[in-house]
Design a protein around this motif. Structure first.
Motif, mmCIF file in Angstrom:
data_model
loop_
_atom_site.group_PDB
_atom_site.id
_atom_site.type_symbol
_atom_site.label_atom_id
_atom_site.label_comp_id
_atom_site.label_asym_id
_atom_site.label_seq_id
_atom_site.Cartn_x
_atom_site.Cartn_y
_atom_site.Cartn_z
ATOM 1 N N TYR A 180 0.829 -1.207 0.000
ATOM 2 C CA TYR A 180 0.000 0.000 0.000
ATOM 3 C C TYR A 180 0.861 1.254 0.000
ATOM 4 C CZ TYR A 180 -4.115 -2.852 0.958
ATOM 5 O OH TYR A 180 -5.125 -3.763 0.873
ATOM 6 N N GLY A 181 1.955 1.226 0.721
ATOM 7 C CA GLY A 181 2.871 2.363 0.722
ATOM 8 C C GLY A 181 3.491 2.589 -0.642
ATOM 9 N N LEU A 182 3.904 1.492 -1.296
ATOM 10 C CA LEU A 182 4.469 1.620 -2.642
ATOM 11 C C LEU A 182 3.435 2.149 -3.632
ATOM 12 C CD1 LEU A 182 6.632 -1.604 -2.860
ATOM 13 C CD2 LEU A 182 7.414 0.747 -2.639
ATOM 14 N N ALA A 183 2.192 1.717 -3.479
ATOM 15 C CA ALA A 183 1.131 2.239 -4.349
ATOM 16 C C ALA A 183 0.940 3.735 -4.124
ATOM 17 C CB ALA A 183 -0.173 1.491 -4.092
ATOM 18 N N GLY A 184 1.015 4.180 -2.872
ATOM 19 C CA GLY A 184 0.910 5.609 -2.574
ATOM 20 C C GLY A 184 2.045 6.404 -3.182
ATOM 21 N N ILE A 185 3.245 5.843 -3.144
ATOM 22 C CA ILE A 185 4.391 6.523 -3.741
ATOM 23 C C ILE A 185 4.202 6.664 -5.242
ATOM 24 C CG2 ILE A 185 6.861 6.331 -4.224
ATOM 25 C CD1 ILE A 185 7.110 4.846 -1.527
ATOM 26 N N VAL A 186 3.806 5.583 -5.904
ATOM 27 C CA VAL A 186 3.632 5.610 -7.363
ATOM 28 C C VAL A 186 2.530 6.584 -7.762
ATOM 29 C CG1 VAL A 186 2.910 4.220 -9.343
ATOM 30 C CG2 VAL A 186 4.572 3.303 -7.724
ATOM 31 N N VAL A 187 1.406 6.526 -7.076
ATOM 32 C CA VAL A 187 0.289 7.420 -7.401
ATOM 33 C C VAL A 187 0.666 8.874 -7.157
ATOM 34 C CG1 VAL A 187 -2.034 8.099 -6.666
ATOM 35 C CG2 VAL A 187 -1.508 5.702 -7.069
ATOM 36 N N GLY A 188 1.353 9.150 -6.053
ATOM 37 C CA GLY A 188 1.745 10.521 -5.748
ATOM 38 C C GLY A 188 2.719 11.096 -6.758
ATOM 39 N N ILE A 189 3.733 10.317 -7.136
ATOM 40 C CA ILE A 189 4.718 10.808 -8.099
ATOM 41 C C ILE A 189 4.085 10.973 -9.479
ATOM 42 C CG2 ILE A 189 6.836 10.188 -9.328
ATOM 43 C CD1 ILE A 189 7.815 8.955 -6.700
ATOM 44 N N PHE A 190 3.273 10.002 -9.891
ATOM 45 C CA PHE A 190 2.618 10.100 -11.194
ATOM 46 C C PHE A 190 1.686 11.305 -11.251
ATOM 47 C CE2 PHE A 190 -0.933 9.078 -14.041
ATOM 48 C CZ PHE A 190 -0.241 8.922 -15.222
ATOM 49 N N SER A 191 0.913 11.517 -10.190
ATOM 50 C CA SER A 191 -0.017 12.649 -10.164
ATOM 51 C C SER A 191 0.719 13.981 -10.176
ATOM 52 C CB SER A 191 -0.908 12.573 -8.922
ATOM 53 O OG SER A 191 -1.655 11.399 -8.934
ATOM 54 N N CYS A 192 1.799 14.073 -9.426
ATOM 55 C CA CYS A 192 2.575 15.309 -9.384
ATOM 56 C C CYS A 192 3.148 15.627 -10.764
ATOM 57 C CB CYS A 192 3.677 15.194 -8.357
ATOM 58 S SG CYS A 192 4.626 16.705 -8.154
ATOM 59 N N ALA A 193 3.705 14.625 -11.415
ATOM 60 C CA ALA A 193 4.266 14.846 -12.753
ATOM 61 C C ALA A 193 3.176 15.210 -13.757
ATOM 62 C CB ALA A 193 5.010 13.598 -13.216
ATOM 63 N N LEU A 194 2.030 14.582 -13.649
ATOM 64 C CA LEU A 194 0.928 14.864 -14.569
ATOM 65 C C LEU A 194 0.382 16.274 -14.366
ATOM 66 C CD1 LEU A 194 -0.926 13.495 -16.718
ATOM 67 C CD2 LEU A 194 -2.485 13.019 -14.840
ATOM 68 N N LEU A 195 0.253 16.694 -13.121
ATOM 69 C CA LEU A 195 -0.314 18.012 -12.836
ATOM 70 C C LEU A 195 0.633 19.145 -13.182
ATOM 71 C CD1 LEU A 195 -2.056 17.158 -9.478
ATOM 72 C CD2 LEU A 195 -3.193 17.944 -11.545
ATOM 73 N N LEU A 196 1.932 18.915 -13.093
ATOM 74 C CA LEU A 196 2.873 19.987 -13.386
ATOM 75 C C LEU A 196 3.292 20.008 -14.852
ATOM 76 C CD1 LEU A 196 5.105 20.000 -10.213
ATOM 77 C CD2 LEU A 196 3.218 21.516 -10.809
ATOM 78 N N ASN A 197 2.741 19.125 -15.650
ATOM 79 C CA ASN A 197 3.022 19.124 -17.081
ATOM 80 C C ASN A 197 2.334 20.348 -17.711
ATOM 81 O OD1 ASN A 197 3.881 18.377 -19.563
ATOM 82 N ND2 ASN A 197 2.457 16.658 -19.789
ATOM 83 N N VAL A 198 3.091 21.148 -18.427
ATOM 84 C CA VAL A 198 2.559 22.381 -19.006
ATOM 85 C C VAL A 198 1.857 22.047 -20.315
ATOM 86 C CG1 VAL A 198 3.156 24.654 -19.878
ATOM 87 C CG2 VAL A 198 4.408 23.701 -17.950
ATOM 88 N N SER A 199 0.624 22.515 -20.429
ATOM 89 C CA SER A 199 -0.131 22.309 -21.667
ATOM 90 C C SER A 199 -0.172 23.625 -22.464
ATOM 91 C CB SER A 199 -1.544 21.840 -21.341
ATOM 92 O OG SER A 199 -2.258 22.868 -20.697
ATOM 93 N N PRO A 200 -0.527 23.554 -23.729
ATOM 94 C CA PRO A 200 -0.585 24.789 -24.528
ATOM 95 C C PRO A 200 -1.585 25.812 -23.975
ATOM 96 C CG PRO A 200 -0.602 22.877 -25.950
ATOM 97 C CD PRO A 200 -0.718 22.362 -24.547
ATOM 98 N N ARG A 201 -2.609 25.369 -23.275
ATOM 99 C CA ARG A 201 -3.588 26.301 -22.705
ATOM 100 C C ARG A 201 -2.985 27.140 -21.583
ATOM 101 N NH1 ARG A 201 -8.437 23.235 -20.554
ATOM 102 N NH2 ARG A 201 -6.790 21.836 -19.891
ATOM 103 N N ASP A 202 -1.914 26.657 -20.959
ATOM 104 C CA ASP A 202 -1.288 27.386 -19.848
ATOM 105 C C ASP A 202 -0.359 28.497 -20.307
ATOM 106 O OD1 ASP A 202 -2.592 25.761 -18.044
ATOM 107 O OD2 ASP A 202 -0.976 24.288 -18.021
ATOM 108 N N MET A 203 -0.002 28.498 -21.557
ATOM 109 C CA MET A 203 0.907 29.514 -22.080
ATOM 110 C C MET A 203 0.171 30.850 -22.239
ATOM 111 S SD MET A 203 3.749 28.135 -22.387
ATOM 112 C CE MET A 203 4.476 26.535 -22.413
ATOM 113 N N PRO A 204 0.862 31.977 -21.979
ATOM 114 C CA PRO A 204 0.190 33.275 -22.104
ATOM 115 C C PRO A 204 -0.042 33.664 -23.536
ATOM 116 C CG PRO A 204 2.446 33.548 -21.337
ATOM 117 C CD PRO A 204 2.185 32.079 -21.458
#
Length: 63
Positions: free
Chosen positions: A39-63
């Motif tokens: 369960y701890g390893l699953a939490g680590i994987v989900v947390g890292i994957f979510s963080c990387a996914l959320l901080l990925n810059v999309s074209p809509r974020d550009m000014p």
């Protein structure tokens, strides 16, 4: 708040989930319980994957 600000807040939460997963994994290793370790390893994987996914810059974020 703009979309970018919300994704940063959620990325911080995802990072805290990953850190919690590390703590749960260490506890599972100390008390020798393999279910807790998984369960701890699953939490680590989900947390890292979510963080990387959320901080990925999309074209809509550009000014």
């Amino acid at each position: 708040m703009a979309r970018w600000e919300w994704s940063v807040v959620l990325a911080i939460v995802a990072t805290l989930v990953a850190v919690g997963g590390i703590a749960v994994t260490v506890r599972g290793l100390l008390v020798d319980q393999s279910d807790i370790v998984l369960y701890g390893l699953a939490g680590i994987v989900v947390g890292i994957f979510s963080c990387a996914l959320l901080l990925n810059v999309s074209p809509r974020d550009m000014p």
